[in-house]
Scaffold this motif. Structure first.
Motif, PDB file in Angstrom:
ATOM      1  N   TRP A 144      -3.484  16.296 -39.758  1.00  0.00           N
ATOM      2  CA  TRP A 144      -4.591  17.378 -39.433  1.00  0.00           C
ATOM      3  C   TRP A 144      -5.889  16.721 -38.732  1.00  0.00           C
ATOM      4  CZ3 TRP A 144      -6.080  21.908 -42.739  1.00  0.00           C
ATOM      5  CH2 TRP A 144      -4.871  22.573 -43.096  1.00  0.00           C
ATOM      6  N   LEU A 145      -6.246  15.351 -39.230  1.00  0.00           N
ATOM      7  CA  LEU A 145      -7.232  14.567 -38.661  1.00  0.00           C
ATOM      8  C   LEU A 145      -6.955  13.146 -38.463  1.00  0.00           C
ATOM      9  CD1 LEU A 145     -10.132  15.966 -41.208  1.00  0.00           C
ATOM     10  CD2 LEU A 145      -9.785  16.496 -38.845  1.00  0.00           C
ATOM     11  N   SER A 146      -7.672  12.493 -37.445  1.00  0.00           N
ATOM     12  CA  SER A 146      -7.589  11.226 -37.147  1.00  0.00           C
ATOM     13  C   SER A 146      -8.131  10.270 -37.926  1.00  0.00           C
ATOM     14  CB  SER A 146      -7.778  11.076 -35.455  1.00  0.00           C
ATOM     15  OG  SER A 146      -9.200  11.334 -35.260  1.00  0.00           O
ATOM     16  N   ARG A 147      -7.857   9.226 -38.048  1.00  0.00           N
ATOM     17  CA  ARG A 147      -8.488   8.214 -38.834  1.00  0.00           C
ATOM     18  C   ARG A 147      -9.906   8.043 -38.697  1.00  0.00           C
ATOM     19  NH1 ARG A 147      -6.325   2.408 -40.178  1.00  0.00           N
ATOM     20  NH2 ARG A 147      -7.876   2.582 -41.669  1.00  0.00           N
ATOM     21  N   PRO A 148     -10.358   7.847 -37.370  1.00  0.00           N
ATOM     22  CA  PRO A 148     -11.598   7.957 -37.167  1.00  0.00           C
ATOM     23  C   PRO A 148     -12.706   9.064 -37.462  1.00  0.00           C
ATOM     24  CG  PRO A 148     -10.560   7.213 -35.122  1.00  0.00           C
ATOM     25  CD  PRO A 148      -9.579   7.506 -36.112  1.00  0.00           C
ATOM     26  N   THR A 149     -11.998  10.346 -37.222  1.00  0.00           N
ATOM     27  CA  THR A 149     -12.454  11.459 -37.913  1.00  0.00           C
ATOM     28  C   THR A 149     -12.796  11.484 -39.194  1.00  0.00           C
ATOM     29  OG1 THR A 149     -11.586  12.719 -35.850  1.00  0.00           O
ATOM     30  CG2 THR A 149     -12.358  14.070 -37.362  1.00  0.00           C
TER      31      THR A 149
END
Length: 163
Positions: A3-8
């Motif tokens: 769903w979301l990348s680590r930086p996000t």
């Protein structure tokens, strides 16, 4: 599909800390100053708390939608999806405002001001990032610009199909 990348995820966490700090300061100020003006404190503080929750939920929804439309690489889909979900977010927030106001007598203005904590969280994010700045496993700092890529590779497609 993630769903979301680590930086996000890290960015959402940092902005959420800013939202919570903003609303905590406002809640303390409400506890200190509202009794002097014979105003009820509890509906205001609850409104600030619900506004903070709403801001964080809207922030997560915006991040998910942004990453989803970026993955699509389709400009028409991206435009339609972001506009539609923006309207849905606003509609849900207004419905929640009136629901909590009718059933629990929450202060509407306090809930809106609490939701404005999203802006405060965005402004405080660089400071929070510096204070809690951690490096990921690759040794690269979260939020920092990626190092230059090797020759012959591009990370962004070129041409009219780019978003």
């Amino acid at each position: 599909m993630e769903w979301l990348s680590r930086p996000t995820k890290r960015l959402i966490l940092e902005m959420s800390v800013g939202v919570v700090l903003y609303n905590t300061v406002l809640s303390v100020l409400a506890w200190l100053f509202l009794p002097r003006y014979s105003a009820e404190v509890v509906p205001v503080v609850l409104g600030l708390c619900l506004g903070a929750v709403g801001a964080i939920l809207m922030l997560v929804h915006m991040a998910v939608m942004t990453e989803r439309v970026l993955e699509s690489r389709n400009e028409v889909y991206a435009n339609k999806t972001t506009v539609m979900h923006s309207m849905i977010r606003k509609l849900v927030f207004v419905a929640a405002l009136f629901f909590f106001w009718n059933w629990f007598r929450i202060n509407l203005l306090a809930m809106v001001i609490g939701a404005m904590g999203m802006k405060a969280g965005a402004y405080m994010q660089p400071l929070i990032h510096k204070v809690f700045g951690q490096e990921d496993r690759s040794g690269q700092n979260f939020g920092s610009a990626p190092e230059q890529e090797q020759e012959g590779t591009t990370s962004v497609p070129s041409g009219p199909e780019t978003f």
